[in-house]
Design an enzyme around this catalytic site. Structure first.
Site, PDB file in Angstrom:
ATOM      1  N   CYS A 159       0.837  -1.208   0.000  1.00  0.00           N
ATOM      2  CA  CYS A 159       0.000   0.000   0.000  1.00  0.00           C
ATOM      3  C   CYS A 159       0.868   1.252   0.000  1.00  0.00           C
ATOM      4  O   CYS A 159       1.672   1.460   0.912  1.00  0.00           O
ATOM      5  CB  CYS A 159      -0.910   0.002   1.228  1.00  0.00           C
ATOM      6  N   CYS A 207       0.659   3.464   3.217  1.00  0.00           N
ATOM      7  CA  CYS A 207       1.172   3.000   4.504  1.00  0.00           C
ATOM      8  C   CYS A 207       2.557   3.622   4.741  1.00  0.00           C
ATOM      9  O   CYS A 207       3.319   3.820   3.789  1.00  0.00           O
ATOM     10  CB  CYS A 207       1.284   1.470   4.511  1.00  0.00           C
ATOM     11  N   HIS A 255      -3.589   0.852   8.260  1.00  0.00           N
ATOM     12  CA  HIS A 255      -4.241   0.488   7.005  1.00  0.00           C
ATOM     13  C   HIS A 255      -5.657  -0.059   7.217  1.00  0.00           C
ATOM     14  O   HIS A 255      -6.518   0.084   6.339  1.00  0.00           O
ATOM     15  CB  HIS A 255      -3.363  -0.586   6.334  1.00  0.00           C
ATOM     16  N   ASN A 298     -13.793   9.356  -1.069  1.00  0.00           N
ATOM     17  CA  ASN A 298     -14.455   8.243  -1.747  1.00  0.00           C
ATOM     18  C   ASN A 298     -14.157   6.997  -0.942  1.00  0.00           C
ATOM     19  O   ASN A 298     -13.001   6.591  -0.827  1.00  0.00           O
ATOM     20  CB  ASN A 298     -13.908   8.054  -3.170  1.00  0.00           C
ATOM     21  N   SER A 321      -9.451   3.654  -4.953  1.00  0.00           N
ATOM     22  CA  SER A 321      -8.537   2.653  -5.487  1.00  0.00           C
ATOM     23  C   SER A 321      -7.683   2.041  -4.372  1.00  0.00           C
ATOM     24  O   SER A 321      -6.859   1.193  -4.633  1.00  0.00           O
ATOM     25  CB  SER A 321      -7.663   3.259  -6.582  1.00  0.00           C
ATOM     26  N   HIS A 362      -6.888   2.062   2.306  1.00  0.00           N
ATOM     27  CA  HIS A 362      -6.241   2.823   3.380  1.00  0.00           C
ATOM     28  C   HIS A 362      -7.064   4.084   3.675  1.00  0.00           C
ATOM     29  O   HIS A 362      -7.468   4.776   2.748  1.00  0.00           O
ATOM     30  CB  HIS A 362      -4.807   3.200   2.973  1.00  0.00           C
ATOM     31  N   HIS A 381      -8.269   7.421   3.736  1.00  0.00           N
ATOM     32  CA  HIS A 381      -7.759   8.668   3.160  1.00  0.00           C
ATOM     33  C   HIS A 381      -8.871   9.407   2.436  1.00  0.00           C
ATOM     34  O   HIS A 381      -9.887   8.831   2.063  1.00  0.00           O
ATOM     35  CB  HIS A 381      -6.609   8.392   2.181  1.00  0.00           C
ATOM     36  N   GLN A 423      -9.379  13.318  -0.093  1.00  0.00           N
ATOM     37  CA  GLN A 423      -8.682  14.159  -1.052  1.00  0.00           C
ATOM     38  C   GLN A 423      -9.118  15.601  -0.856  1.00  0.00           C
ATOM     39  O   GLN A 423     -10.154  15.879  -0.256  1.00  0.00           O
ATOM     40  CB  GLN A 423      -9.019  13.748  -2.493  1.00  0.00           C
TER      41      GLN A 423
HETATM   42  O1  LIG Z   1      -8.018  10.092  -7.396  1.00  0.00           O
HETATM   43  P1  LIG Z   1      -8.550   8.697  -7.299  1.00  0.00           P
HETATM   44  O2  LIG Z   1      -8.949   8.284  -5.907  1.00  0.00           O
HETATM   45  O3  LIG Z   1      -7.663   7.665  -7.953  1.00  0.00           O
HETATM   46  O4  LIG Z   1      -9.880   8.710  -8.200  1.00  0.00           O
HETATM   47  C1  LIG Z   1     -11.190   8.661  -7.715  1.00  0.00           C
HETATM   48  O5  LIG Z   1     -11.648   9.948  -7.313  1.00  0.00           O
HETATM   49  C2  LIG Z   1     -11.670  10.958  -8.312  1.00  0.00           C
HETATM   50  C3  LIG Z   1     -12.309  12.206  -7.726  1.00  0.00           C
HETATM   51  O6  LIG Z   1     -13.648  12.004  -7.346  1.00  0.00           O
HETATM   52  C4  LIG Z   1     -12.418  10.514  -9.572  1.00  0.00           C
HETATM   53  O7  LIG Z   1     -12.191  11.448 -10.609  1.00  0.00           O
HETATM   54  C5  LIG Z   1     -11.979   9.129 -10.043  1.00  0.00           C
HETATM   55  O8  LIG Z   1     -12.853   8.691 -11.096  1.00  0.00           O
HETATM   56  C6  LIG Z   1     -12.045   8.147  -8.868  1.00  0.00           C
HETATM   57  O9  LIG Z   1     -11.620   6.864  -9.279  1.00  0.00           O
END
Ligand SMILES: O=P(O)(O)O[C@H]1O[C@H](CO)[C@@H](O)[C@H](O)[C@H]1O
Ligand SMILES: O=P(O)(O)O[C@H]1O[C@H](CO)[C@@H](O)[C@H](O)[C@H]1O
Lengths: 346, 346
Positions: free
Chosen positions: A51, A54, A116, A156, A164, A167, A169, A171
């Site tokens: 990861c 991590c 994690h 997300n 993806s 872990h 997190h 953004q």
């Molecule tokens: O940046 P990540 O986590 O790889 O990407 C994820 O969040 C983003 C923001 O919502 C999106 O645009 C991507 O489609 C999603 O897979």
């Protein structure tokens, strides 16, 4: 609401986005033979050598994630927005039909905890309080950049919502222009405030206390409710009981209360279908355009896709994409389900 | 477009919805470790005894699907909208914060062909022409009902887009009010027409012919292009070359041309990743409000979710739900990929 609206197809007005949502309460008996999802499973490893979030591991860009103890932030190795851009405008014609402009921005990854296997739902309230402080710090730092107009913090959670990496997190994407959703909310909140001399979401919260049909949980500082106009089956709107238009406004008590209610909401979500509940969540603070925003109420939206079980989700397709969003269970029954889930874990 | 817009993060204006889409052309190098989908597989049985849309079988509601030879229509057994409703309005307060009203509507299922294993992509053009006639007939019949204001015809194709049955079929939802999306398109098309004395989408198509960067395929009557403001990776907008504001306006030649271009678009989609391409598609005709609609151009939107392969889709999550829609590949490069796919099957 009276019986008609609990059994009959109807539409509800979303005053924050100025649009309708179609509600079909009678449709829940529909059998489901379509796609089912792989249920989310809890992560068991507290450290995963593969990861990149991590502590101590190397990321795709070649950099090493340090041996962090609480939270950790870095610029996204595959940022959707770029900072060093020559400003440019494309206008092929003069009628606005082919119009584009470069967009600068900063995209960062926010690690919530070195472990994690944790999530907001399983972290301690004091651990979540450190995440709240991380958000406040990021919002302050990014808002201070003169060309940044909006700071969008979000998470997300779960593969079903495009995460993806399990872990813990989130953004932050900070942009040169105000994105569509906050721009709409700006217009609606400003119009309401101008007419009623009260913030739209404060007035709305007052009505929710009066009717008391959609509140899921609350503490002195925050309320979690299924909005009257919810689109996603178990959507939640998080509102402060007092005034706050952005992260900088939050008092110590509001910060503590936010950590506590985030823990409750994410934990009760996991109880609904006894599965780690996928969702996208994010905060809508006021724009950082150098103005005061008395019309604006800082709030968070939770958009979880599951509808009937750990494997049956709501699809936003056909009519939803081409016509109007549509939901089957009423917001009132969703709130009742969420309240029951909370009682079971308390 | 110049080089800046093919490499740099930018935003594009959608004049039909009056909103922005964020484009990140540099982001395609991003590795994908997240959720992958089960690739769609072609159906092999031409008759499935367990399929309620195959001729002669019994549906969930207990009724028998007749032994139909071409197309077949019935009222959805689990319709999202009801017809026999006592009209009611809920207004808890007078400021528009808690507002709902009953919504009447008719939901029908439209079977395209008795054969279980066909799709629009594999049906003959004459078979698709019968589907076009079915849509025209449904639009005429439902538009004639005085309380119906809009007829939304659509198809959810593939499990990834919420289709619960692979049998070739679409749906029609006819509603008492104009849904959000066509209501927005009504406002934008009317404003453009008032100002320029020309339909917005006709003017737009003229610019697409001039720049010739996003047209995928065309015949004398119809053009399929990736709109300048596309949100979904391989989104397509289908536009008539001549005037038509709704299905009743279509000439015989336009009907034939529509069948032919639908066959091309769905077949080339399947070639892109050599997999049955999931999508939601639907038509936006003018509202059936008893008015003439010179501002309106009848058109169809195709919204397919796949991004990189048969198993990697675009997720509309986090920033997309809370901020603005975002895409990685440019509409111009998507159009080039789609044109190449078409050449391979021709
Ligand atoms: O940046 P990540 O986590 O790889 O990407 C994820 O969040 C983003 C923001 O919502 C999106 O645009 C991507 O489609 C999603 O897979
Ligand atoms: O009526 P169906 O095909 O069972 O349902 C499908 O299409 C509907 C209209 O877009 C959606 O509301 C459902 O979520 C989807 O599963």
């Amino acid at each position: 609401m009276n019986g008609n609206f609990l059994q009959a197809s109807h539409r509800r007005w979303n005053p924050l986005r100025r649009e309708w949502v179609l509600v079909s309460p009678h449709r829940t008996a529909r059998p489901w033979q379509g796609q089912t999802e792989t249920p989310s499973v809890s992560v068991v490893l507290s450290y995963d050598p593969t990861c990149y979030l991590c502590p101590g591991n190397v990321r795709a860009g070649g950099q090493r994630t340090p041996d962090y103890q609480a939270t950790f932030t870095f610029t996204n190795d595959y940022a959707a927005l770029q900072t060093d851009l020559a400003q440019d405008i494309y206008d092929f014609d003069n009628a606005g039909l082919l119009h584009a402009e470069t967009e600068r921005g900063i995209c960062r990854v926010l690690c919530f905890d070195p472990r994690h296997d944790l999530t907001l739902a399983t972290m301690s309230v004091s651990g979540i309080r450190r995440v709240v402080d991380l958000w406040i710090g990021q919002a302050a730092e990014l808002s201070a950049i003169p060309w940044i107009q909006y700071v969008q913090i979000f998470e997300n959670r779960g593969a079903m919502m495009g995460a993806s990496n399990p872990h813990p997190h989130g953004q932050v994407w900070a942009t040169e222009h105000i994105p569509n959703e906050p721009a709409t909310e700006f217009a609606t909140q400003l119009a309401y405030f101008t007419e009623h001399a009260e913030p739209l979401l404060a007035a709305y919260l007052g009505l929710e206390f009066q009717t008391n049909q959609r509140i899921v949980t609350s503490n002195d500082q925050w309320v979690a409710l299924v909005p009257f106009w919810a689109v996603w089956p178990f959507e939640i709107l998080l509102l402060p009981t007092g005034y706050a238009s952005n992260f900088a406004d939050l008092t110590e008590a509001q910060r503590d209360g936010l950590a506590a209610i985030l823990q409750s909401v994410t934990a009760l979500y996991n109880r609904v279908f006894d599965t780690p509940f996928p969702y996208s969540m994010g905060f809508h603070p006021a724009p950082c355009d150098g103005q005061r925003h008395p019309e604006w109420t800082l709030h968070a939206h939770f958009y979880p896709p599951l509808l009937r079980s750990a494997t049956v989700r709501k699809f936003m397709v056909g009519f939803e994409l081409l016509g109007s969003p549509q939901r089957d269970i009423t917001p009132e029954s969703a709130a009742a389900t969420l309240r029951a889930a909370l009682q079971e874990i308390e």
